[in-house]
Design an enzyme around this catalytic site. Structure first.
Site, short mmCIF file in Angstrom:
data_model
loop_
_atom_site.label_atom_id
_atom_site.label_comp_id
_atom_site.label_asym_id
_atom_site.label_seq_id
_atom_site.Cartn_x
_atom_site.Cartn_y
_atom_site.Cartn_z
N ASN A 1 -3.90 6.17 -2.00
CA ASN A 1 -3.80 6.47 -0.59
C ASN A 1 -3.36 7.83 -0.50
O ASN A 1 -3.53 8.41 0.36
CB ASN A 1 -2.57 5.58 0.09
CG ASN A 1 -3.44 4.22 0.41
OD1 ASN A 1 -4.53 4.22 0.89
ND2 ASN A 1 -2.70 3.05 0.14
N GLU B 1 -4.35 -0.88 -9.16
CA GLU B 1 -3.37 0.31 -9.37
C GLU B 1 -2.15 -0.29 -9.77
O GLU B 1 -1.81 -0.84 -8.86
CB GLU B 1 -3.30 1.29 -7.93
CG GLU B 1 -2.76 2.39 -7.92
CD GLU B 1 -2.66 3.22 -6.77
OE1 GLU B 1 -2.90 2.77 -5.69
OE2 GLU B 1 -2.54 4.47 -6.65
N HIS C 1 -1.49 -2.93 -7.07
CA HIS C 1 -2.12 -2.98 -5.99
C HIS C 1 -3.67 -2.97 -6.32
O HIS C 1 -4.42 -2.46 -6.46
CB HIS C 1 -1.81 -1.31 -5.49
CG HIS C 1 -2.37 -0.85 -4.26
ND1 HIS C 1 -2.71 0.56 -3.93
CD2 HIS C 1 -2.86 -1.22 -3.16
CE1 HIS C 1 -3.25 0.61 -2.81
NE2 HIS C 1 -3.01 -0.53 -1.91
N SER D 1 0.85 -1.17 0.06
CA SER D 1 0.04 0.02 0.10
C SER D 1 0.73 1.23 -0.05
O SER D 1 0.32 2.60 -0.41
CB SER D 1 -0.82 -0.07 1.18
OG SER D 1 -1.72 -1.10 1.51
N1 LIG Z 1 -5.77 -4.97 3.87
C1 LIG Z 1 -6.11 -3.88 2.94
O1 LIG Z 1 -7.10 -3.30 3.09
C2 LIG Z 1 -5.09 -4.05 1.81
C3 LIG Z 1 -5.52 -3.05 0.63
C4 LIG Z 1 -4.37 -2.91 -0.34
C5 LIG Z 1 -3.10 -3.46 0.05
N2 LIG Z 1 -2.56 -4.07 1.35
C6 LIG Z 1 -1.42 -4.43 1.27
O2 LIG Z 1 -1.40 -5.91 1.11
C7 LIG Z 1 -0.58 -6.56 2.06
C8 LIG Z 1 -1.06 -7.54 2.78
O3 LIG Z 1 -1.77 -7.02 3.65
P1 LIG Z 1 -2.93 -7.95 4.38
O4 LIG Z 1 -3.99 -6.86 4.93
O5 LIG Z 1 -3.59 -8.87 3.38
O6 LIG Z 1 -2.30 -8.44 5.74
P2 LIG Z 1 -2.58 -9.77 6.68
O7 LIG Z 1 -1.81 -9.28 7.92
O8 LIG Z 1 -4.15 -10.04 6.58
O9 LIG Z 1 -1.65 -10.79 5.85
C9 LIG Z 1 -0.28 -10.97 5.52
C10 LIG Z 1 0.20 -12.35 5.52
O10 LIG Z 1 1.59 -12.49 5.30
C11 LIG Z 1 2.24 -13.81 5.91
N3 LIG Z 1 3.39 -13.46 6.28
C12 LIG Z 1 4.09 -12.58 7.12
N4 LIG Z 1 5.37 -13.24 6.71
C13 LIG Z 1 5.55 -13.84 5.43
C14 LIG Z 1 6.74 -14.38 4.79
N5 LIG Z 1 7.90 -14.24 5.08
N6 LIG Z 1 6.28 -15.04 3.80
C15 LIG Z 1 5.04 -15.42 3.47
N7 LIG Z 1 3.96 -14.84 4.03
C16 LIG Z 1 4.28 -14.17 5.14
C17 LIG Z 1 1.30 -13.79 7.23
O11 LIG Z 1 1.38 -15.07 7.66
C18 LIG Z 1 -0.31 -13.19 6.81
O12 LIG Z 1 -0.83 -14.31 6.24
C19 LIG Z 1 0.45 -5.58 2.52
O13 LIG Z 1 1.53 -4.88 1.82
C20 LIG Z 1 -0.68 -4.34 2.68
O14 LIG Z 1 -0.15 -3.31 2.64
C21 LIG Z 1 -3.67 -4.42 1.95
#
Ligand SMILES: NC(=O)c1ccc[n+]([C@@H]2O[C@H](COP(=O)([O-])OP(=O)(O)OC[C@H]3O[C@@H](n4cnc5c(N)ncnc54)[C@H](O)[C@@H]3O)[C@@H](O)[C@H]2O)c1
Length: 302
Positions: free
Chosen positions: A195, A157, A145, A124
């Site tokens: 963002n 994005e 994204h 993000s």
């Molecule tokens: N949640 C949102 O609304 C949103 C929207 C757009 C982008 N994002 C981006 O997406 C990404 C993930 O966000 P999320 O909300 O899904 O997070 P989340 O916490 O729900 O999931 C993250 C996952 O990554 C895993 N993980 C951690 N270390 C790891 C590793 N070394 N190898 C493999 N997996 C690993 C964790 O076990 C977990 O399952 C982030 O970069 C976030 O900025 C999130």
């Protein structure tokens, strides 16, 4: 038919909120998906969530029972990154938003993925250029994204890093269209576009509350009814997570060095108090399972 259309092997790193949604849309659109997470428990939960979400799509007539079965059969899970990326034509990294973790993952992805494989990140806020710099193939690194919930939200994005090659961008645009998403290309500056525009609005809504200009419900109602936003900015902040909002505002503030992005002290306090929104059951509103009515947190009630 162009070579692009033959790309079918995808790896998704991280099976959390975004990773399961990304795996879902790829699998539903005919890609073979290798879904990787360090946690087997997260992988199991991701498959359960994808199944539940596909069932909902079937019951709403948005997809067929046959497509659901094919989509689920298209997903294989792994806890080893090296195995998961070994056959990939594109990797989408959707692991926890932490720069050290992502730099480390990209080094491993670079070392283990085939030479021509595109390395994409769903970050993000972290610089694509910085992530690309730790790989031997910065021209093949790009931001992809997706928005939450991925199966529902139409936008992709697409963020070009400083070195991203045009043919890589073109492939990612093509893949986004195959996923029924609408891709928009942007350049790699803090917050990209989504963002950079959204977070100052959320921050301003929090400042308005902090300064006593209006209450939680009034601010959200004004933006919903007055601007036709589906959700008010304070409710949206709760949904995104107040810790996530704070961290993105800090990226904008540090990245541009402009005080207009400095996070509201109320937001900083709420994060310190662990009132993070939906995920902790309290932010600007309180959340309890089974109750769909929006109730402002006691602190903000009049
Ligand atoms: N949640 C949102 O609304 C949103 C929207 C757009 C982008 N994002 C981006 O997406 C990404 C993930 O966000 P999320 O909300 O899904 O997070 P989340 O916490 O729900 O999931 C993250 C996952 O990554 C895993 N993980 C951690 N270390 C790891 C590793 N070394 N190898 C493999 N997996 C690993 C964790 O076990 C977990 O399952 C982030 O970069 C976030 O900025 C999130």
């Amino acid at each position: 038919m162009s070579q692009i259309s033959y790309m079918k092997n995808v790896c998704v790193i991280g099976a959390g909120t975004m990773g399961n949604g990304i795996a879902h849309v790829f699998a539903q659109n005919g890609f073979s998906v290798s879904l990787m997470d360090v946690s087997q428990d997260q992988l199991n939960k991701a498959i359960a969530t994808i199944t539940k979400n596909l069932d909902r799509q079937v019951s709403k007539g948005l997809t067929t029972a046959e497509t659901k079965e094919t989509a689920l059969a298209n997903i294989v899970t792994h806890t080893s990154l090296a195995t998961a990326v070994s056959n990939a034509e594109i990797v989408i990294e959707a692991a926890t938003e932490n720069i050290e973790l992502k730099l480390n993952l990209f080094k491993q992805m670079d070392a283990n993925a085939p030479a021509g494989c595109i390395l994409a990140t769903n970050t993000s806020s972290i610089s694509i250029t910085k992530i690309a710099s730790v790989t031997s193939r910065p021209e093949q690194v790009i931001g992809m994204h997706f928005m939450n919930p991925v199966p529902v939200m139409k936008l992709a994005e697409v963020i070009n890093g400083y070195a991203t090659k045009k043919e890589v961008t073109d492939k990612v645009i093509d893949i986004s269209k195959q996923l029924q998403k609408v891709p928009c290309i942007v350049n790699d500056y803090p917050g990209f576009i989504a963002n950079r525009v959204l977070m100052p609005m959320i921050n301003e809504a929090i400042f308005s509350l902090y300064e006593g200009v209006a209450g939680v419900e009034e601010i959200d109602t004004i933006m919903k009814l007055g601007m036709a936003h589906p959700m008010g900015p304070l409710q949206l902040a709760d949904f995104i997570g107040l810790d996530v909002c704070l961290s993105i505002l800090n990226v904008l503030h540090e990245g541009f060095g402009n005080p207009k992005y400095s996070p509201c002290p109320l937001l900083i306090n709420m994060v310190a108090a662990k009132k993070l929104g939906v995920k902790t059951n309290e932010g600007f509103y309180v959340y309890s399972s089974g109750n769909k009515n929006l109730i402002a947190s006691e602190r903000f009630r009049k």
